[in-house]
Design an enzyme around this catalytic site. Structure first.
Site, PDB file in Angstrom:
ATOM      1  N   HIS A 300       0.850  -1.194   0.000  1.00  0.00           N
ATOM      2  CA  HIS A 300       0.000   0.000   0.000  1.00  0.00           C
ATOM      3  C   HIS A 300       0.886   1.244   0.000  1.00  0.00           C
ATOM      4  O   HIS A 300       1.409   1.638  -1.028  1.00  0.00           O
ATOM      5  CB  HIS A 300      -0.933  -0.054   1.212  1.00  0.00           C
ATOM      6  CG  HIS A 300      -2.059   0.929   1.185  1.00  0.00           C
ATOM      7  ND1 HIS A 300      -2.320   1.756   0.124  1.00  0.00           N
ATOM      8  CD2 HIS A 300      -3.017   1.225   2.123  1.00  0.00           C
ATOM      9  CE1 HIS A 300      -3.376   2.501   0.384  1.00  0.00           C
ATOM     10  NE2 HIS A 300      -3.822   2.207   1.595  1.00  0.00           N
ATOM     11  N   HIS A 339      -2.347  -1.864 -11.011  1.00  0.00           N
ATOM     12  CA  HIS A 339      -3.124  -1.378  -9.874  1.00  0.00           C
ATOM     13  C   HIS A 339      -4.272  -2.341  -9.628  1.00  0.00           C
ATOM     14  O   HIS A 339      -4.809  -2.944 -10.560  1.00  0.00           O
ATOM     15  CB  HIS A 339      -3.660   0.036 -10.156  1.00  0.00           C
ATOM     16  CG  HIS A 339      -4.158   0.746  -8.940  1.00  0.00           C
ATOM     17  ND1 HIS A 339      -5.430   0.572  -8.472  1.00  0.00           N
ATOM     18  CD2 HIS A 339      -3.549   1.619  -8.097  1.00  0.00           C
ATOM     19  CE1 HIS A 339      -5.604   1.306  -7.384  1.00  0.00           C
ATOM     20  NE2 HIS A 339      -4.466   1.947  -7.140  1.00  0.00           N
ATOM     21  N   ASP A 395       2.628   5.605  -8.006  1.00  0.00           N
ATOM     22  CA  ASP A 395       3.840   5.372  -7.228  1.00  0.00           C
ATOM     23  C   ASP A 395       5.109   5.433  -8.082  1.00  0.00           C
ATOM     24  O   ASP A 395       6.195   5.675  -7.555  1.00  0.00           O
ATOM     25  CB  ASP A 395       3.774   4.007  -6.534  1.00  0.00           C
ATOM     26  CG  ASP A 395       2.608   3.919  -5.573  1.00  0.00           C
ATOM     27  OD1 ASP A 395       2.489   4.811  -4.731  1.00  0.00           O
ATOM     28  OD2 ASP A 395       1.815   2.973  -5.670  1.00  0.00           O
TER      29      ASP A 395
END
Length: 494
Positions: A300, A339, A395
């Protein structure tokens, strides 16, 4: 719901289920393209001799969904995601994330998420002033942070700090004030709720900055006045006594955009944790601490750190092809791509890429950028990754920005947690005010363990071997090893 179907029924918005065990047919209503899982409890069958007692078909059918892949647990108006189309919108009126990132700010977007509409000028001024006013923490917080080891992970400190914060505000604790403290929806309850929201958002940056400063061995900085939310954050982290110190406006703006993009993302792991915890009607500080703990995990909030470590391990652009081949052979892990929700590109990644360019103009290009670009370009053209819908996510670029801004890698999850506080609070507030009150979240399980059995005395038991079925002894050293060789009264003979 879930009653046996009438042969004359002509319901179009329903699901017809035939139970081949009994031959009965059931009609399950469909609303908002959703069927109620509890409707299946009406589908019962007599127990067969070969059935396990624990399965108990006479009590209705259960629905299995490991990891919540297709289970809706709440009605929400906060965030909409279309993973197939790569769409992210905040609130029910559907503000696209691209427009908000261009025109809004993190605190204005936080207002939108929490209260449901973009604020007027007066409303925004009130919200911002209250949040900033509540950024100062009790002086005892210094002793709290100094009690951690010098090398404690900042997420461990931040998680603990949110829980610690709740100990100061007894008026925010339903265990002390009554379990309907935040669910009454009257003016006093709403005002109490808002005060805790101001405190948590305002103090989030202060607690994070304190976690940063204690690692640096520096004194803590009182939140200054006259700066933006992210400007104040940077000031508290970096000010070393310089006169008229102001953070770089480019970095301040970049951090605000990153905060806005990370403000909410529907029912991700940490938001779900906040709601699961909050459903027990615990105080909001404990619920936010639980969300922070969930975000700590590498699947996460730790993903952007993993991207940087991956790029460092690759080394240079010429090593990218070999790395991708190793990924295909499952010898390496590709971080920053794919994702759980998005099956195409992450809409936030495009905004962050533009933000990265702005940051690199003032910081200089990160030495890992060329490797990142080579990896990016190769992966999005490779059929292996394209067919698996592994596109760059938020990210992939955010870690490069944080690295260019000079943040240590283990601080990256903190930079994710601080802005996500507004999203967590939006979901918590919505649940507290939902129609019908709050029901504690209690998922069902499918028991596959042993059936009922009788206790067996120690001397008659069969030894169960295997790493998963018995404890593994710890290899002791230092004082434990020496103590084991020493003699003293009461020493165990085992």
């Amino acid at each position: 719901m879930g009653q046996p179907a009438d042969s004359s029924s002509s319901q179009s918005d329903s699901l017809t289920v035939r139970d081949n065990r009994t031959g009965k047919t059931y009609t399950v209503p469909i609303k908002d393209n959703v069927v109620s899982a509890t409707a299946f409890k009406a589908i019962v069958a007599p127990r067969k001799p070969q059935d396990r007692e624990e399965n108990d078909p006479e009590k209705g059918l259960r629905v299995s969904d490991k990891g919540f892949l297709n289970t809706a647990v709440i009605h929400s108006q906060i965030t909409y995601i279309d993973g197939e189309a790569g769409v992210l919108r905040y609130r029910q009126v559907g503000y696209p994330i691209e427009q908000l990132a261009l025109h809004s700010s993190h605190l204005e977007t936080g207002y939108l998420l929490i209260y449901g509409a973009l604020p007027s000028k007066a409303q925004l001024k009130l919200f911002e002033s209250e949040v900033m006013h509540h950024s100062i923490v009790h002086a005892d917080a210094e002793n709290f942070f100094r009690s951690f080891r010098y090398d404690a992970h900042p997420m461990a400190m931040l998680t603990s700090a949110f829980a610690y914060l709740g100990s100061y505000y007894s008026e925010a604790n339903p265990s002390l004030q009554g379990q309907n403290l935040f669910t009454k929806s009257d003016p006093a309850s709403l005002a109490n709720m808002d005060k805790q929201i101001y405190r948590l958002i305002g103090k989030a940056t202060t607690l994070a900055a304190m976690a940063y400063r204690v690692r640096q061995g520096r004194d803590f900085v009182t939140p200054p006045s006259g700066l933006s939310y992210t400007g104040q954050f940077l000031y508290q982290m970096d000010h070393l006594g310089q006169e008229d110190y102001r953070p770089s406006p480019v970095l301040e703006k970049a951090l605000d955009v990153l905060f806005l993009l990370h403000a909410d993302h529907e029912l991700n792991a940490s938001a779900t944790t906040v709601l699961q915890t909050g459903s027990s009607l615990v105080d909001p500080y404990s619920a936010i601490a639980a969300g922070c703990a969930s975000l700590y995990g590498p699947l996460h909030g730790g993903a952007n750190e993993a991207v940087i470590r991956m790029l460092i391990s690759i080394g240079s652009p010429e090593n990218v092809p070999a790395f991708l081949e190793a990924v295909k052979k499952r010898e390496k892990v590709l971080s920053g791509f794919g994702h759980r929700v998005y099956k195409t590109s992450d809409p936030r990644s495009f905004i962050i890429r533009k933000t990265a360019d702005e940051v690199f103009k003032v910081t200089g290009k990160d030495e890992l950028l060329e490797t990142a670009m080579a990896l990016h370009d190769a992966a999005i053209k490779d059929d292996y990754f394209v067919s698996r819908r592994l596109a760059p996510n938020v990210d992939f670029w955010s870690g490069l920005i944080y690295r260019a801004m000079g943040f240590p890698y283990d601080f990256f999850p903190v930079l994710f947690a601080v802005p996500r506080v507004v999203g967590w609070l939006a979901h918590w507030r919505q649940m507290m005010l939902q129609e019908g009150g709050v029901k504690i979240w209690r998922p069902r399980q499918i028991y596959v363990g042993a059936a009922k059995r009788d206790y067996v005395p120690t001397e008659k038991r069969e030894v169960v071997e295997g790493a998963k079925n018995s404890p593994i002894p710890v290899v002791h050293g230092g004082i434990s090893k020496r103590t084991a060789m020493a003699e003293f009264k009461g020493k165990s003979k085992l």
